[in-house]
Design a protein around this motif. Structure first.
Motif, mmCIF file in Angstrom:
data_model
loop_
_atom_site.group_PDB
_atom_site.id
_atom_site.type_symbol
_atom_site.label_atom_id
_atom_site.label_comp_id
_atom_site.label_asym_id
_atom_site.label_seq_id
_atom_site.Cartn_x
_atom_site.Cartn_y
_atom_site.Cartn_z
ATOM 1 N N ILE A 102 3.966 1.236 2.264
ATOM 2 C CA ILE A 102 3.826 0.151 3.254
ATOM 3 C C ILE A 102 3.778 -1.200 2.556
ATOM 4 C CG2 ILE A 102 2.286 -0.875 5.007
ATOM 5 C CD1 ILE A 102 1.289 1.977 5.554
ATOM 6 N N PRO A 145 1.682 -9.755 15.705
ATOM 7 C CA PRO A 145 1.154 -8.537 16.324
ATOM 8 C C PRO A 145 0.247 -7.750 15.378
ATOM 9 C CG PRO A 145 3.471 -8.280 15.711
ATOM 10 C CD PRO A 145 3.120 -9.705 15.450
ATOM 11 N N ASN A 146 -0.413 -6.727 15.899
ATOM 12 C CA ASN A 146 -1.255 -5.865 15.064
ATOM 13 C C ASN A 146 -0.436 -5.309 13.902
ATOM 14 O OD1 ASN A 146 -3.337 -6.250 16.796
ATOM 15 N ND2 ASN A 146 -3.116 -4.288 17.852
ATOM 16 N N GLY A 147 -1.043 -5.316 12.727
ATOM 17 C CA GLY A 147 -0.373 -4.761 11.557
ATOM 18 C C GLY A 147 0.633 -5.698 10.920
ATOM 19 N N ALA A 148 0.667 -6.970 11.359
ATOM 20 C CA ALA A 148 1.663 -7.930 10.846
ATOM 21 C C ALA A 148 1.351 -8.375 9.413
ATOM 22 C CB ALA A 148 1.729 -9.144 11.756
ATOM 23 N N GLY A 149 0.077 -8.191 8.979
ATOM 24 C CA GLY A 149 -0.294 -8.595 7.625
ATOM 25 C C GLY A 149 -1.217 -9.803 7.579
ATOM 26 N N LYS A 150 -1.764 -10.196 8.728
ATOM 27 C CA LYS A 150 -2.583 -11.417 8.810
ATOM 28 C C LYS A 150 -3.869 -11.285 7.981
ATOM 29 C CE LYS A 150 -2.889 -10.995 13.298
ATOM 30 N NZ LYS A 150 -2.165 -9.721 13.499
ATOM 31 N N SER A 151 -4.602 -10.177 8.180
ATOM 32 C CA SER A 151 -5.857 -10.001 7.442
ATOM 33 C C SER A 151 -5.580 -9.813 5.956
ATOM 34 C CB SER A 151 -6.639 -8.789 7.966
ATOM 35 O OG SER A 151 -7.002 -9.009 9.299
ATOM 36 N N THR A 152 -4.491 -9.118 5.649
ATOM 37 C CA THR A 152 -4.131 -8.924 4.231
ATOM 38 C C THR A 152 -3.874 -10.280 3.575
ATOM 39 O OG1 THR A 152 -3.169 -6.787 4.788
ATOM 40 C CG2 THR A 152 -2.527 -7.739 2.665
ATOM 41 N N HIS A 207 -5.552 -14.857 18.056
ATOM 42 C CA HIS A 207 -4.600 -14.264 19.005
ATOM 43 C C HIS A 207 -4.376 -15.131 20.227
ATOM 44 C CE1 HIS A 207 -3.731 -10.499 17.102
ATOM 45 N NE2 HIS A 207 -5.019 -10.341 16.823
ATOM 46 N N GLN A 234 -14.219 -10.666 10.675
ATOM 47 C CA GLN A 234 -14.164 -10.289 12.093
ATOM 48 C C GLN A 234 -15.520 -9.792 12.570
ATOM 49 O OE1 GLN A 234 -11.088 -7.389 12.552
ATOM 50 N NE2 GLN A 234 -9.495 -8.904 12.855
ATOM 51 N N ALA A 288 2.460 -4.548 3.259
ATOM 52 C CA ALA A 288 1.601 -5.273 4.207
ATOM 53 C C ALA A 288 1.993 -6.745 4.246
ATOM 54 C CB ALA A 288 0.129 -5.118 3.809
ATOM 55 N N TYR A 296 0.888 -1.165 0.000
ATOM 56 C CA TYR A 296 0.000 0.000 0.000
ATOM 57 C C TYR A 296 0.920 1.208 0.000
ATOM 58 C CZ TYR A 296 -3.816 -3.138 1.337
ATOM 59 O OH TYR A 296 -4.744 -4.141 1.370
ATOM 60 N N GLU A 322 -10.084 -14.137 13.336
ATOM 61 C CA GLU A 322 -10.311 -13.933 14.767
ATOM 62 C C GLU A 322 -11.713 -14.353 15.217
ATOM 63 O OE1 GLU A 322 -8.715 -10.466 16.507
ATOM 64 O OE2 GLU A 322 -7.485 -9.976 14.780
HETATM 65 P P1 ATP Z 1 -4.581 -6.658 13.046
HETATM 66 O O1 ATP Z 1 -4.197 -7.769 13.967
HETATM 67 O O2 ATP Z 1 -4.486 -5.312 13.687
HETATM 68 O O3 ATP Z 1 -5.884 -6.888 12.342
HETATM 69 P P2 ATP Z 1 -3.079 -7.564 10.720
HETATM 70 O O4 ATP Z 1 -1.922 -8.427 11.104
HETATM 71 O O5 ATP Z 1 -4.306 -8.234 10.229
HETATM 72 O O6 ATP Z 1 -3.423 -6.578 11.910
HETATM 73 P P3 ATP Z 1 -3.213 -6.042 8.299
HETATM 74 O O7 ATP Z 1 -4.572 -5.511 8.606
HETATM 75 O O8 ATP Z 1 -3.101 -7.086 7.259
HETATM 76 O O9 ATP Z 1 -2.509 -6.563 9.623
HETATM 77 O O10 ATP Z 1 -2.294 -4.798 7.922
HETATM 78 C C1 ATP Z 1 -0.908 -4.916 7.545
HETATM 79 C C2 ATP Z 1 -0.353 -3.545 7.238
HETATM 80 O O11 ATP Z 1 -0.955 -3.044 6.035
HETATM 81 C C3 ATP Z 1 -0.641 -2.503 8.306
HETATM 82 O O12 ATP Z 1 0.470 -1.632 8.377
HETATM 83 C C4 ATP Z 1 -1.853 -1.772 7.775
HETATM 84 O O13 ATP Z 1 -1.883 -0.438 8.255
HETATM 85 C C5 ATP Z 1 -1.604 -1.809 6.272
HETATM 86 N N1 ATP Z 1 -2.867 -1.821 5.524
HETATM 87 C C6 ATP Z 1 -3.796 -2.811 5.516
HETATM 88 N N2 ATP Z 1 -4.817 -2.491 4.714
HETATM 89 C C7 ATP Z 1 -4.533 -1.266 4.181
HETATM 90 C C8 ATP Z 1 -5.215 -0.382 3.269
HETATM 91 N N3 ATP Z 1 -6.382 -0.706 2.722
HETATM 92 N N4 ATP Z 1 -4.619 0.799 2.966
HETATM 93 C C9 ATP Z 1 -3.419 1.125 3.502
HETATM 94 N N5 ATP Z 1 -2.728 0.347 4.367
HETATM 95 C C10 ATP Z 1 -3.278 -0.822 4.717
#
Ligand code: ATP
Length: 233
Positions: free
Chosen positions: A18, A39-46, A206, A87, A20, A15, A175
């Motif tokens: 970034i 951890p949060n922001g690790a890229g799991k949902s992506t 988690h 979620q 992801a 992104y 989750e």
């Molecule tokens: P969480 O546990 O908080 O849900 P996560 O491990 O699922 O986090 P992601 O949601 O995949 O992490 O996000 C990974 C990185 O990509 C983060 O830095 C997030 O800010 C960024 N990101 C995710 N989606 C977008 C988007 N649509 N636009 C910009 N950045 C994004």
């Protein structure tokens, strides 16, 4: 080890500045239960989004059942047997629980993911599938309740029932126990650990105790990169 059902080959999602998910290679065998942690922001949902098609890859390939599905839209992946439970529950609040499940069964019947005989026999079979799913997900006792009146835990169970209505080969869970009480967490965990062995399950979770009861392998991510992979230990 069963043959792979899913392979992510050098998959990247950026992104802007970034990253992801950064050049990940993952192979998931048919029937495997894989936990994705980090951890949060690790890229799991992506990562889940790259598999169900809600996120497009910047580069790399998604191979499902031997076919390159990288450019397939979400609905085509869903028809091919990839289901995701998000979620936040997405149910029709003004329909009953059984009505919602029946809608799910019907939707998959219409789009041809399930093989059903025509007309009356199909209607009966769909009703039977609905009741079976209600039993499987522990919703039979609240079957006639309006979905909008359910507790959060029951709504999550309903969302799971609707995903299972399509008889998915690959189930993606984001989750599933987040925000649930201990009692509700126990109910969902028991249900997930009883899913058929043939179903391949990827779960972002988690709580290590929950993950250990449902999955046999774990992929740990940090800043879009795998940092560990293997058994729970
Ligand atoms: P969480 O546990 O908080 O849900 P996560 O491990 O699922 O986090 P992601 O949601 O995949 O992490 O996000 C990974 C990185 O990509 C983060 O830095 C997030 O800010 C960024 N990101 C995710 N989606 C977008 C988007 N649509 N636009 C910009 N950045 C994004």
């Amino acid at each position: 080890m069963n043959p792979p059902l899913l392979a992510l080959n050098g998959i990247i999602r950026r992104y802007g500045a970034i990253t992801a998910v950064g050049r990940i290679n993952v192979t998931v065998a048919a029937g495997q239960r894989l936990a994705i942690t980090g951890p949060n922001g690790a890229g799991k949902s992506t990562l889940l989004g790259l598999i169900d098609g809600t996120v497009t890859a910047t580069s790399g390939k998604v191979i499902y059942d031997g076919t390159d599905i990288t450019t397939w839209p979400t609905h085509r992946r869903a028809r091919a047997g990839i289901a995701r439970v998000f979620q936040h529950p997405q149910v029709a609040a003004r329909h009953t629980v059984l009505g919602n499940i029946l809608l799910g069964v019907h939707r998959h019947h219409r789009t041809g993911t399930a093989l059903l005989p025509p007309r009356r026999a199909a209607a009966r079979l769909m009703r039977e599938m609905t009741l079976h799913l209600a039993d499987q997900t522990g919703l039979r006792t609240v079957g006639t309740h309006l979905a909008g009146h359910l507790s959060y835990g029951h709504r999550r169970q309903l969302d799971l029932a609707m995903a299972l209505a399509g008889q998915p080969r690959l189930l993606l869970l984001d989750e599933p126990t987040a925000g649930l009480s201990d009692h509700e967490t126990e109910r969902i965990t028991r249900m997930l650990s009883a899913l058929p062995d043939t179903m391949t399950v990827l779960i972002v979770e988690h709580d290590p105790a929950v993950a250990a009861r449902i999955t046999t392998t774990t992929l740990q991510l940090n800043a879009g990169q795998p940092t560990a992979e293997g058994g729970p230990a």
